[in-house]
Structures are given as C-alpha cells and as structure tokens.
Design a protein around this motif. Sequence first.
Motif, PDB file in Angstrom:
ATOM      1  N   PHE A  55       0.823  -1.209   0.000  1.00  0.00           N
ATOM      2  CA  PHE A  55       0.000   0.000   0.000  1.00  0.00           C
ATOM      3  C   PHE A  55       0.864   1.268   0.000  1.00  0.00           C
ATOM      4  CE2 PHE A  55      -2.203   3.287   2.525  1.00  0.00           C
ATOM      5  CZ  PHE A  55      -3.257   3.548   1.664  1.00  0.00           C
ATOM      6  N   TYR A  56       1.804   1.378   0.944  1.00  0.00           N
ATOM      7  CA  TYR A  56       2.608   2.591   1.035  1.00  0.00           C
ATOM      8  C   TYR A  56       3.583   2.725  -0.132  1.00  0.00           C
ATOM      9  CZ  TYR A  56       0.765   3.843   5.564  1.00  0.00           C
ATOM     10  OH  TYR A  56      -0.072   4.221   6.564  1.00  0.00           O
ATOM     11  N   ASP A  57       4.128   1.633  -0.599  1.00  0.00           N
ATOM     12  CA  ASP A  57       5.008   1.722  -1.762  1.00  0.00           C
ATOM     13  C   ASP A  57       4.230   2.116  -3.015  1.00  0.00           C
ATOM     14  OD1 ASP A  57       7.233   1.096  -0.275  1.00  0.00           O
ATOM     15  OD2 ASP A  57       7.085  -1.046  -0.676  1.00  0.00           O
ATOM     16  N   SER A  58       2.964   1.715  -3.109  1.00  0.00           N
ATOM     17  CA  SER A  58       2.131   2.145  -4.236  1.00  0.00           C
ATOM     18  C   SER A  58       1.897   3.646  -4.192  1.00  0.00           C
ATOM     19  CB  SER A  58       0.788   1.417  -4.214  1.00  0.00           C
ATOM     20  OG  SER A  58       0.969   0.043  -4.352  1.00  0.00           O
ATOM     21  N   ILE A  59       1.721   4.191  -3.015  1.00  0.00           N
ATOM     22  CA  ILE A  59       1.561   5.645  -2.883  1.00  0.00           C
ATOM     23  C   ILE A  59       2.826   6.357  -3.331  1.00  0.00           C
ATOM     24  CG2 ILE A  59       1.308   7.524  -1.214  1.00  0.00           C
ATOM     25  CD1 ILE A  59      -0.582   5.700   0.350  1.00  0.00           C
ATOM     26  N   ILE A  60       3.984   5.873  -2.893  1.00  0.00           N
ATOM     27  CA  ILE A  60       5.250   6.507  -3.274  1.00  0.00           C
ATOM     28  C   ILE A  60       5.481   6.393  -4.774  1.00  0.00           C
ATOM     29  CG2 ILE A  60       7.752   6.345  -3.015  1.00  0.00           C
ATOM     30  CD1 ILE A  60       7.231   5.522  -0.106  1.00  0.00           C
ATOM     31  N   MET A  61       5.179   5.240  -5.367  1.00  0.00           N
ATOM     32  CA  MET A  61       5.350   5.093  -6.813  1.00  0.00           C
ATOM     33  C   MET A  61       4.365   5.962  -7.581  1.00  0.00           C
ATOM     34  SD  MET A  61       6.324   1.101  -7.423  1.00  0.00           S
ATOM     35  CE  MET A  61       4.878   0.446  -6.640  1.00  0.00           C
ATOM     36  N   GLY A  62       3.157   6.121  -7.061  1.00  0.00           N
ATOM     37  CA  GLY A  62       2.199   7.016  -7.697  1.00  0.00           C
ATOM     38  C   GLY A  62       2.676   8.455  -7.680  1.00  0.00           C
ATOM     39  N   GLN A  63       3.280   8.870  -6.578  1.00  0.00           N
ATOM     40  CA  GLN A  63       3.832  10.216  -6.520  1.00  0.00           C
ATOM     41  C   GLN A  63       4.990  10.374  -7.491  1.00  0.00           C
ATOM     42  OE1 GLN A  63       4.939  10.714  -2.448  1.00  0.00           O
ATOM     43  NE2 GLN A  63       2.910  11.403  -1.832  1.00  0.00           N
ATOM     44  N   TYR A  64       5.821   9.359  -7.575  1.00  0.00           N
ATOM     45  CA  TYR A  64       7.023   9.454  -8.401  1.00  0.00           C
ATOM     46  C   TYR A  64       6.694   9.455  -9.887  1.00  0.00           C
ATOM     47  CZ  TYR A  64      11.831   8.492  -9.830  1.00  0.00           C
ATOM     48  OH  TYR A  64      13.069   8.562 -10.388  1.00  0.00           O
ATOM     49  N   TYR A  65       5.749   8.627 -10.298  1.00  0.00           N
ATOM     50  CA  TYR A  65       5.459   8.494 -11.726  1.00  0.00           C
ATOM     51  C   TYR A  65       4.279   9.329 -12.211  1.00  0.00           C
ATOM     52  CZ  TYR A  65       8.698   4.610 -12.150  1.00  0.00           C
ATOM     53  OH  TYR A  65       9.825   3.835 -12.177  1.00  0.00           O
ATOM     54  N   VAL A  66       3.269   9.564 -11.360  1.00  0.00           N
ATOM     55  CA  VAL A  66       2.043  10.217 -11.821  1.00  0.00           C
ATOM     56  C   VAL A  66       1.963  11.674 -11.376  1.00  0.00           C
ATOM     57  CG1 VAL A  66      -0.470  10.119 -11.738  1.00  0.00           C
ATOM     58  CG2 VAL A  66       0.843   8.011 -11.828  1.00  0.00           C
ATOM     59  N   ILE A  67       2.130  11.914 -10.095  1.00  0.00           N
ATOM     60  CA  ILE A  67       1.905  13.268  -9.585  1.00  0.00           C
ATOM     61  C   ILE A  67       3.068  14.198  -9.906  1.00  0.00           C
ATOM     62  CG2 ILE A  67       1.492  14.621  -7.503  1.00  0.00           C
ATOM     63  CD1 ILE A  67       0.096  12.185  -6.328  1.00  0.00           C
ATOM     64  N   TYR A  68       4.309  13.729  -9.706  1.00  0.00           N
ATOM     65  CA  TYR A  68       5.486  14.573  -9.932  1.00  0.00           C
ATOM     66  C   TYR A  68       6.412  13.958 -10.974  1.00  0.00           C
ATOM     67  CZ  TYR A  68       3.906  16.318  -5.427  1.00  0.00           C
ATOM     68  OH  TYR A  68       3.155  16.809  -4.411  1.00  0.00           O
ATOM     69  N   PRO A  69       5.975  13.758 -12.203  1.00  0.00           N
ATOM     70  CA  PRO A  69       6.862  13.130 -13.198  1.00  0.00           C
ATOM     71  C   PRO A  69       7.971  14.051 -13.691  1.00  0.00           C
ATOM     72  CG  PRO A  69       4.831  13.779 -14.236  1.00  0.00           C
ATOM     73  CD  PRO A  69       4.667  14.046 -12.763  1.00  0.00           C
ATOM     74  N   ASP A  70       7.819  15.367 -13.546  1.00  0.00           N
ATOM     75  CA  ASP A  70       8.823  16.298 -14.051  1.00  0.00           C
ATOM     76  C   ASP A  70      10.121  16.249 -13.264  1.00  0.00           C
ATOM     77  OD1 ASP A  70       7.122  17.137 -16.010  1.00  0.00           O
ATOM     78  OD2 ASP A  70       6.353  18.826 -14.847  1.00  0.00           O
ATOM     79  N   ASN A  71      10.098  15.768 -12.041  1.00  0.00           N
ATOM     80  CA  ASN A  71      11.307  15.730 -11.234  1.00  0.00           C
ATOM     81  C   ASN A  71      12.326  14.740 -11.781  1.00  0.00           C
ATOM     82  OD1 ASN A  71      10.317  17.633  -9.551  1.00  0.00           O
ATOM     83  ND2 ASN A  71       9.613  16.209  -7.995  1.00  0.00           N
TER      84      ASN A  71
END
Length: 90
Positions: free
Chosen positions: A52-68
């Motif tokens: 669950f928590y790793d899915s949240i982190i991966m969602g942030q990394y790939y979906v929410i903040y992809p420009d980083n």
Amino acid sequence: EETPSLFASVLLDFSGGVFNYSQMPVQSKDQGSWVNFYGNIGKVFISLVSIFYDSIIMGQYYVIYPDNKKGLTSRYYYVVLSDFYLILVV
C-alpha cells in the motif's frame, strides 16, 4: 543524486511485499490448508501495508510529480525567521 537509489529501494520493497503475499496462496494450495493467511496474520498485514505505502510513493514518483525525473533543478531560497530556516522552493 540520491533519488534513483532511494527509489530502487522502494521498488525492491514493493516487489518483496508482492512476492511475500503471493507465496501464501501457493503454500496454502500445496499444504491443502489456508492457515497461512489466518495463522500468520502479521505476515499478511506487513506485506499488504508495504504494498500500500510503496504504491503511494510510486504514484507520486510516476504520476503526480513526473517532471522531477527530467533533471529539472529548483532554486532554493532560505529565509531566516528568528533561529529557524524556512526553505522556499521555486
């Protein structure tokens, strides 16, 4: 840069949780009993929480903040407020 190595640990943790959880039905089928799920509830919850928590982190990394990931640099401005530093990212 620390981000790829830190994110690699998140991917490894996620895959460990998935493999851990997927091991339980295989063992249960082999043993002919579903005691692996309700007999070892700690293992079930740890693997599900990890997923669950790793899915949240991966969602942030790939979906929410992809420009980083594109190597964009931010400018940091430090503002001193009576012994505390406030960092503004622009």
